[in-house]
Design a protein around this motif. Structure first.
Motif, PDB file in Angstrom:
ATOM      1  N   HIS A 269       0.812  -1.212   0.000  1.00  0.00           N
ATOM      2  CA  HIS A 269       0.000   0.000   0.000  1.00  0.00           C
ATOM      3  C   HIS A 269       0.851   1.271   0.000  1.00  0.00           C
ATOM      4  O   HIS A 269       0.498   2.271   0.631  1.00  0.00           O
ATOM      5  N   LYS A 270       1.975   1.220  -0.690  1.00  0.00           N
ATOM      6  CA  LYS A 270       2.831   2.403  -0.837  1.00  0.00           C
ATOM      7  C   LYS A 270       3.204   2.534  -2.309  1.00  0.00           C
ATOM      8  O   LYS A 270       3.685   1.583  -2.920  1.00  0.00           O
ATOM      9  N   ARG A 271       2.992   3.710  -2.844  1.00  0.00           N
ATOM     10  CA  ARG A 271       3.299   3.958  -4.242  1.00  0.00           C
ATOM     11  C   ARG A 271       3.884   5.364  -4.355  1.00  0.00           C
ATOM     12  O   ARG A 271       3.171   6.347  -4.560  1.00  0.00           O
ATOM     13  N   LEU A 272       5.198   5.467  -4.204  1.00  0.00           N
ATOM     14  CA  LEU A 272       5.862   6.753  -4.248  1.00  0.00           C
ATOM     15  C   LEU A 272       5.920   7.269  -5.689  1.00  0.00           C
ATOM     16  O   LEU A 272       6.043   6.485  -6.631  1.00  0.00           O
ATOM     17  N   VAL A 273       5.836   8.596  -5.834  1.00  0.00           N
ATOM     18  CA  VAL A 273       5.947   9.215  -7.152  1.00  0.00           C
ATOM     19  C   VAL A 273       7.086  10.223  -7.138  1.00  0.00           C
ATOM     20  O   VAL A 273       7.413  10.797  -6.096  1.00  0.00           O
ATOM     21  N   GLU A 277       6.281  12.403 -12.573  1.00  0.00           N
ATOM     22  CA  GLU A 277       5.003  11.694 -12.537  1.00  0.00           C
ATOM     23  C   GLU A 277       3.944  12.515 -11.822  1.00  0.00           C
ATOM     24  O   GLU A 277       2.779  12.550 -12.250  1.00  0.00           O
ATOM     25  N   LEU A 278       4.329  13.192 -10.730  1.00  0.00           N
ATOM     26  CA  LEU A 278       3.362  14.001  -9.998  1.00  0.00           C
ATOM     27  C   LEU A 278       2.827  15.132 -10.876  1.00  0.00           C
ATOM     28  O   LEU A 278       1.625  15.427 -10.858  1.00  0.00           O
ATOM     29  N   SER A 279       3.695  15.759 -11.652  1.00  0.00           N
ATOM     30  CA  SER A 279       3.246  16.835 -12.542  1.00  0.00           C
ATOM     31  C   SER A 279       2.246  16.309 -13.569  1.00  0.00           C
ATOM     32  O   SER A 279       1.230  16.951 -13.861  1.00  0.00           O
TER      33      SER A 279
END
Length: 344
Positions: A269-273, A277-279
């Motif tokens: 349940h962890k999905r770092l960006v 990708e965030l942009s």
């Protein structure tokens, strides 16, 4: 037999909060009773538990629903004789899912205790206005601070137990405890209602960040803004949830296996960006004018850290003052901080 909490003896939620809530599924109005809110068209009943409205469409993936309620009741009993700081420390003496090693528990306690100092460094970016929503409010320290700038501040979180902790802190600070148990991907608020929607350390925990951002955009006023703080996938610092270097640089399908091999911990349940990708996610959800900032590394962030980590933090704080280096740091800093506005 389902586990039910005794809801008697707890004050009902504030009328101003109840008047704002809508069905998280259809966004229609809700019928009220002393212990629940109901949506006729959806045939859904949302309980009010220990004085907190629970409008979740799904449970917290980290803990079964009944265990979440039980833990909330234990924390509420503890809150009667403990301060907010003591309640936060007590929280980490209770079982967690999955189990939390003592060194990480100490870091998490310190993180909450240092939230006020951390928020002070970016408080000026919150602006001011009528209404603010903090999605994934956790222990609620940002909600406490935001009352200085907004007439009404609402905190929501998928973890019922954390809202019990947040309520203790708000009442201790003399602030209204406008708290709702809700899913970030199904917010129980009307369209276009908030001047500011914030999210701190949440986006990396939701299964579909784009859906969460869509919901934040939906409840935001046309001239409002969003404030996000999330762990940077490509940080040069250790991954903060497991205290391990290099996790984000691996393909996502390898990350859980690597963490289990190196630390013996689950990494679910962890999905770092990263910043790129965030942009893309923000643009897809209708945001523009995105401004990235490098969060300062505070004194409390460096407590219980190694000498090397403290030196690296000091260097990073110096580098973020240099314009060219500041832009570079937004790609490799431990956290991403971004302010965005919706497209017209």
């Amino acid at each position: 037999m389902p586990f039910l909490l005794d809801v008697s003896g707890y004050p009902p939620p504030d009328e101003a909060l109840l008047a704002l809530l809508v069905c998280p599924r259809c966004h229609g109005s809700l019928d009220r009773s002393p212990d629940a809110l109901s949506c006729g068209p959806c045939d859904r009943r949302y309980p009010i538990v220990l004085g907190i409205p629970d409008l979740r469409l799904h449970e917290d993936p980290l803990i079964p629903l009944e265990d979440d309620y039980r833990k909330g009741e234990v924390l509420q009993a503890a809150a009667e004789s403990r301060s907010f700081a003591e309640l936060v420390a007590y929280y980490w003496t209770l079982p967690t899912y999955p189990p939390t090693p003592p060194d990480l528990a100490s870091r998490f306690i310190g993180h909450v205790q240092g939230d006020a100092e951390r928020i002070a460094a970016y408080e000026h970016r919150l602006g001011g206005g009528e209404m603010m929503l903090d999605v994934g409010c956790g222990a609620g320290v940002l909600v406490q601070v935001a009352h200085r700038h907004y007439r009404q501040v609402i905190g929501c979180d998928v973890g019922f137990r954390w809202l019990v902790v947040a309520r203790k802190g708000l009442l201790e600070a003399g602030r209204p405890a406008h708290l709702v148990c809700a899913c970030a991907d199904h917010l129980p608020f009307p369209d276009g209602r908030f001047d500011l929607v914030t999210s701190v350390a949440l986006l990396e925990h939701v299964p579909e960040p784009s859906t969460t951002l869509d919901q934040m955009r939906r409840v935001l006023r046309p001239r409002g803004k969003i404030f996000l703080w999330t762990t940077n996938r490509f940080s040069l610092a250790p991954e903060p949830h497991v205290g391990l270097w290099g996790v984000g640089f691996l393909p996502r399908r390898w990350q859980a296996r690597y963490v289990r091999w190196k630390r013996g911990l689950a990494y679910d349940h962890k999905r770092l960006v990263g910043r790129g990708e965030l942009s893309r996610l923000l643009r897809r959800s209708g945001f523009r004018s995105m401004r990235y900032h490098v969060p300062g590394i505070t004194r409390v962030d460096l407590l219980h850290r190694s000498r090397g980590e403290r030196m690296a933090g000091a260097v990073a704080n110096i580098a973020r003052q240099v314009p060219g280096l500041r832009m570079l740091l937004t790609w490799v800093a431990p956290a991403l901080q971004v302010v965005g506005r919706p497209r017209e």
